[in-house]
Motif scaffolding. Structure first.
Motif, mmCIF file in Angstrom:
data_model
loop_
_atom_site.group_PDB
_atom_site.id
_atom_site.type_symbol
_atom_site.label_atom_id
_atom_site.label_comp_id
_atom_site.label_asym_id
_atom_site.label_seq_id
_atom_site.Cartn_x
_atom_site.Cartn_y
_atom_site.Cartn_z
ATOM 1 N N ASN A 1 2.569 -2.522 -15.479
ATOM 2 C CA ASN A 1 1.111 -2.568 -15.443
ATOM 3 C C ASN A 1 0.660 -2.091 -14.063
ATOM 4 O O ASN A 1 1.038 -2.666 -13.039
ATOM 5 N N VAL B 1 -2.252 -2.141 -12.442
ATOM 6 C CA VAL B 1 -3.059 -3.060 -11.623
ATOM 7 C C VAL B 1 -2.168 -4.150 -11.031
ATOM 8 O O VAL B 1 -2.265 -4.461 -9.834
ATOM 9 N N GLU B 2 -1.301 -4.726 -11.832
ATOM 10 C CA GLU B 2 -0.395 -5.759 -11.321
ATOM 11 C C GLU B 2 0.545 -5.185 -10.261
ATOM 12 O O GLU B 2 0.835 -5.842 -9.262
ATOM 13 N N PHE B 3 0.999 -3.955 -10.461
ATOM 14 C CA PHE B 3 1.876 -3.293 -9.494
ATOM 15 C C PHE B 3 1.140 -3.107 -8.168
ATOM 16 O O PHE B 3 1.676 -3.396 -7.099
ATOM 17 N N TYR B 4 -0.104 -2.630 -8.232
ATOM 18 C CA TYR B 4 -0.910 -2.435 -7.029
ATOM 19 C C TYR B 4 -1.112 -3.757 -6.291
ATOM 20 O O TYR B 4 -0.946 -3.827 -5.067
ATOM 21 N N ILE B 5 -1.484 -4.799 -7.006
ATOM 22 C CA ILE B 5 -1.727 -6.100 -6.373
ATOM 23 C C ILE B 5 -0.442 -6.642 -5.742
ATOM 24 O O ILE B 5 -0.466 -7.171 -4.624
ATOM 25 N N ASP B 6 0.677 -6.491 -6.432
ATOM 26 C CA ASP B 6 1.968 -6.915 -5.881
ATOM 27 C C ASP B 6 2.270 -6.141 -4.600
ATOM 28 O O ASP B 6 2.664 -6.720 -3.583
ATOM 29 N N ASN C 1 -0.108 -7.287 -1.715
ATOM 30 C CA ASN C 1 0.150 -8.636 -1.210
ATOM 31 C C ASN C 1 1.544 -8.847 -0.633
ATOM 32 O O ASN C 1 1.722 -9.746 0.194
ATOM 33 N N GLY D 1 -3.522 1.866 -10.015
ATOM 34 C CA GLY D 1 -3.851 0.441 -10.000
ATOM 35 C C GLY D 1 -5.005 0.121 -9.077
ATOM 36 O O GLY D 1 -5.882 -0.687 -9.404
ATOM 37 N N ASN E 1 -8.407 -1.442 -10.346
ATOM 38 C CA ASN E 1 -8.759 -2.745 -9.784
ATOM 39 C C ASN E 1 -10.118 -2.709 -9.086
ATOM 40 O O ASN E 1 -10.889 -3.660 -9.181
ATOM 41 N N SER F 1 -0.966 0.720 -18.238
ATOM 42 C CA SER F 1 0.466 0.487 -18.097
ATOM 43 C C SER F 1 1.210 1.807 -18.266
ATOM 44 O O SER F 1 0.801 2.668 -19.029
#
Length: 65
Positions: free
Chosen positions: A6, A8-13, A16, A42, A46, A59
């Protein structure tokens, strides 16, 4: 082997938890170019710079060994 990531989840990971694109690419077993692509996609999703209607899916399915 196929795997779904995913964007967006990859970018946030990445945002952070990682200092470099190469580091997250190594952990996920993907190329640095693909990691850059996922991070940029992502980030745009986001931050609502693009919308899901503008892309088929947020994704990415990758084939890796």
């Amino acid at each position: 082997m196929l795997r779904t990531i995913n964007a967006v989840e990859f970018y946030i990971d990445y945002f952070n938890n990682y200092m470099t694109v190469q580091a997250i690419a190594d952990v996920h077993g993907i190329s640095e170019d693909l990691a850059h692509y996922l991070i940029n996609l992502g980030r745009k999703l986001n931050n609502k710079e693009i919308f899901l209607d503008d892309v088929k899916d947020q994704s990415i399915i990758i084939n890796y060994n």
